[in-house]
Design a protein around this motif. Structure first.
Motif, mmCIF file in Angstrom:
data_model
loop_
_atom_site.group_PDB
_atom_site.id
_atom_site.type_symbol
_atom_site.label_atom_id
_atom_site.label_comp_id
_atom_site.label_asym_id
_atom_site.label_seq_id
_atom_site.Cartn_x
_atom_site.Cartn_y
_atom_site.Cartn_z
ATOM 1 N N GLN A 94 -8.803 -9.878 0.867
ATOM 2 C CA GLN A 94 -8.489 -9.477 -0.515
ATOM 3 C C GLN A 94 -7.059 -8.963 -0.645
ATOM 4 O OE1 GLN A 94 -11.269 -6.737 -2.331
ATOM 5 N NE2 GLN A 94 -13.066 -7.887 -1.703
ATOM 6 N N ASP A 95 -6.582 -8.337 0.418
ATOM 7 C CA ASP A 95 -5.317 -7.584 0.368
ATOM 8 C C ASP A 95 -4.391 -8.041 1.474
ATOM 9 O OD1 ASP A 95 -3.328 -5.667 0.111
ATOM 10 O OD2 ASP A 95 -4.545 -4.019 0.853
ATOM 11 N N ASP A 96 -3.477 -8.987 1.209
ATOM 12 C CA ASP A 96 -3.450 -9.794 0.009
ATOM 13 C C ASP A 96 -3.189 -11.228 0.398
ATOM 14 O OD1 ASP A 96 -0.803 -9.741 0.795
ATOM 15 O OD2 ASP A 96 0.025 -9.384 -1.178
ATOM 16 N N ASP B 155 5.875 -5.139 5.502
ATOM 17 C CA ASP B 155 5.834 -3.667 5.388
ATOM 18 C C ASP B 155 5.368 -3.079 4.061
ATOM 19 O OD1 ASP B 155 6.734 -3.630 7.976
ATOM 20 O OD2 ASP B 155 8.373 -2.228 7.631
ATOM 21 N N GLU B 156 4.736 -3.862 3.209
ATOM 22 C CA GLU B 156 4.253 -3.269 1.943
ATOM 23 C C GLU B 156 3.319 -2.096 2.209
ATOM 24 O OE1 GLU B 156 1.619 -2.326 -1.364
ATOM 25 O OE2 GLU B 156 1.028 -3.123 0.582
ATOM 26 N N GLU B 157 2.453 -2.272 3.214
ATOM 27 C CA GLU B 157 1.416 -1.259 3.458
ATOM 28 C C GLU B 157 1.994 0.080 3.912
ATOM 29 O OE1 GLU B 157 -1.416 -1.576 2.377
ATOM 30 O OE2 GLU B 157 -2.165 -3.621 2.563
ATOM 31 N N ILE B 158 3.230 0.058 4.396
ATOM 32 C CA ILE B 158 3.844 1.333 4.796
ATOM 33 C C ILE B 158 4.987 1.716 3.846
ATOM 34 C CG2 ILE B 158 3.088 1.255 7.206
ATOM 35 C CD1 ILE B 158 5.920 0.233 7.938
ATOM 36 N N LEU C 135 -10.477 -3.530 -0.463
ATOM 37 C CA LEU C 135 -9.183 -3.410 0.214
ATOM 38 C C LEU C 135 -9.154 -2.132 1.046
ATOM 39 C CD1 LEU C 135 -6.283 -2.636 -2.307
ATOM 40 C CD2 LEU C 135 -8.653 -2.101 -2.762
ATOM 41 N N HIS C 136 -8.664 -2.230 2.245
ATOM 42 C CA HIS C 136 -8.573 -1.138 3.226
ATOM 43 C C HIS C 136 -9.961 -0.685 3.721
ATOM 44 C CE1 HIS C 136 -4.250 0.158 1.864
ATOM 45 N NE2 HIS C 136 -4.428 -1.140 1.780
ATOM 46 N N ASP C 137 -11.013 -1.376 3.349
ATOM 47 C CA ASP C 137 -12.377 -0.974 3.722
ATOM 48 C C ASP C 137 -12.851 -1.800 4.930
ATOM 49 O OD1 ASP C 137 -14.924 0.134 3.605
ATOM 50 O OD2 ASP C 137 -15.162 -0.228 1.446
HETATM 51 ZN ZN LIG Z 1 -3.135 -2.581 1.054
#
Ligand SMILES: [Zn+2]
Ligand SMILES: CSCC[C@H](NC=O)C(=O)O
Ligand SMILES: [Zn+2]
Length: 411
Positions: free
Chosen positions: A105-107, A139-142, A377-379
């Motif tokens: 889902q992400d992404d 690096d979007e997640e950070i 997302l993140h799960d």
């Molecule tokens: Zn994310």
């Protein structure tokens, strides 16, 4: 090996792009091979060593018009494999059609759907008027500071003359697609307390723990006041200020844990704070200084603002969702032409790279075409159904063809 849209999606999901050591090189090679097969121009940019960014381009018939950009991030958050029913980077297609993978889902869905949609449009002989770009950023997640932030601030980006951006959104549990016109701004808040140390048996005023716990109490009250607004139905989660404790640090370590009969002389707590674009940052700062970490209680604090809060013209980072934004009706009608409906535009509770485009004044929506899908997302056990993924490709065919054909004046 099969070469179908689903097989290609599974292959992209199998790259282990989880932090803290995301593999960027292999998914980029894969995407370049896909771009070559489809006939898109590909260019790799490296604004930070070992953090490459891939830019694909489908030239429009009138390249002097502002272009449209479709963004997705390459990286993923980590996963705990023992908590998953399938390994998170195996990309398992279950018998019921659910595709399990970190990033489903992400992404990573949108990353491949953009390409599949263009593949189909090309096969149907469609040619865009405006140039279409796809960016795959690290690096979007950070926080995107070594990725999208540097990219959008570069000469290379300026030369793209981007007039409109679509970035990631979030799954919708119902039949309607969700669209996001703003993100919340993240702040990191660290509060520190000091006080006299003393014997564990003593009652005295102004100990560090007392000071710290008082602050935690005050912040918790504020958190509840915001959450109550959500619970009463007055606002959505993403429209209030969230403040969540993320760590507590205090105590005097001993070989067996902590010294139990000493009151420590310092303590610290950390909070994740999110501000909707309507919030007044100065008011929050005042609240932190006067109520959350007041000097009179021997408290100090540090606020780290993780990104911009206003655009280059000092406006809140929001994209308009009315007809004064010429892209809005085009986007909305494209969804409807694909047989979909948009729910009321929302602020995203979390934060994406879209803020860096909005900061430059470029209208940007967050959108991921996933309906009837739990938000994972993140799960653990993040999944996307094959049918939902395939419908998303059709939605992007409509969206990409409409946006790239838009003849009107854009800003
Ligand atoms: Zn994310
Ligand atoms: C400091 S910006 C962090 C960005 C991150 N994005 C996705 O989860 C988030 O926490 O929302
Ligand atoms: Zn994301």
């Amino acid at each position: 090996q099969e070469d179908t849209p689903i097989a290609r999606f599974l292959r992209y999901l199998q790259f282990n792009t989880a932090h803290p050591n995301p593999n960027y090189a292999d998914p980029i090679s894969f995407l370049i091979s896909q771009a070559n097969a489809i006939g898109l121009q590909a260019r790799t940019l490296e604004f930070t060593l070992s953090k490459p960014l891939l830019l694909l381009t489908w030239p429009g018939s009138n390249p002097s018009l502002p272009s449209v950009l479709f963004n997705s991030h390459l990286d993923s958050v980590p996963a705990e494999p023992s908590k998953w029913i399938y390994p998170p980077f195996s990309a398992t297609l279950a018998p019921d059609g659910k595709i399990y993978a970190r990033g489903a889902q992400d992404d990573k869905c949108i990353a491949m759907q953009y390409l599949e949609a263009i593949r189909n449009l090309k096969a149907n002989g469609f040619t865009p008027l405006r140039t279409v770009h796809i960016s795959y950023v690290p690096d979007e997640e950070i926080g995107g500071f070594d990725g999208s932030a540097k990219f959008t601030g570069s000469k290379e980006f300026e030369d793209l003359n981007v007039g409109f951006v679509l970035d990631e959104g979030q799954a919708s549990t119902g039949d309607e697609f969700r669209v996001f016109y703003a993100d919340r701004t993240p702040w990191e808040l660290k509060i520190k307390a000091t006080g006299d140390p003393g014997h564990g048996s003593r009652l005295y005023d102004n100990g560090a723990m007392e000071n710290l716990m008082k602050s935690v109490e005050v912040i918790t009250k504020f958190r509840e006041s915001q959450f109550d607004i959500v619970k009463s139905g007055e606002a959505m989660n993403s429209e209030v200020i969230s403040v969540n404790p993320v760590y507590l640090k205090a105590g005097i370590p001993s070989p067996t844990g902590f010294v139990m009969n000493m009151q420590p002389s310092e303590g610290e707590a950390g909070f994740d704070l999110r501000l909707p674009p309507t919030a007044d940052p100065d008011l929050i700062k005042k609240r932190i200084a006067e109520e959350w970490a007041p000097a009179r209680r021997n408290m100090t604090y540090e606020v780290i603002e993780k990104g911009p809060i206003r655009d280059y013209l000092d406006r809140p980072l929001m994209t308009l969702t009315n007809d004064s934004n010429p892209w809005w009706p085009v986007f909305k009608q494209a969804i409807e032409a694909a047989g979909g409906k948009l729910s009321r535009p929302e602020i995203l509770a979390s934060t994406t790279d879209a803020r860096f485009m909005r900061q430059r004044g470029i209208p940007t929506f967050g959108f991921s075409p996933m309906t009837n899908t739990p938000i994972l997302l993140h799960d653990h056990n993040e999944f996307l159904k094959d049918t939902v993924y395939l419908r998303g490709i059709e939605v992007y065919e409509s969206v990409i063809s409409s946006l790239s054909s838009f003849k009107g004046e854009s800003y």
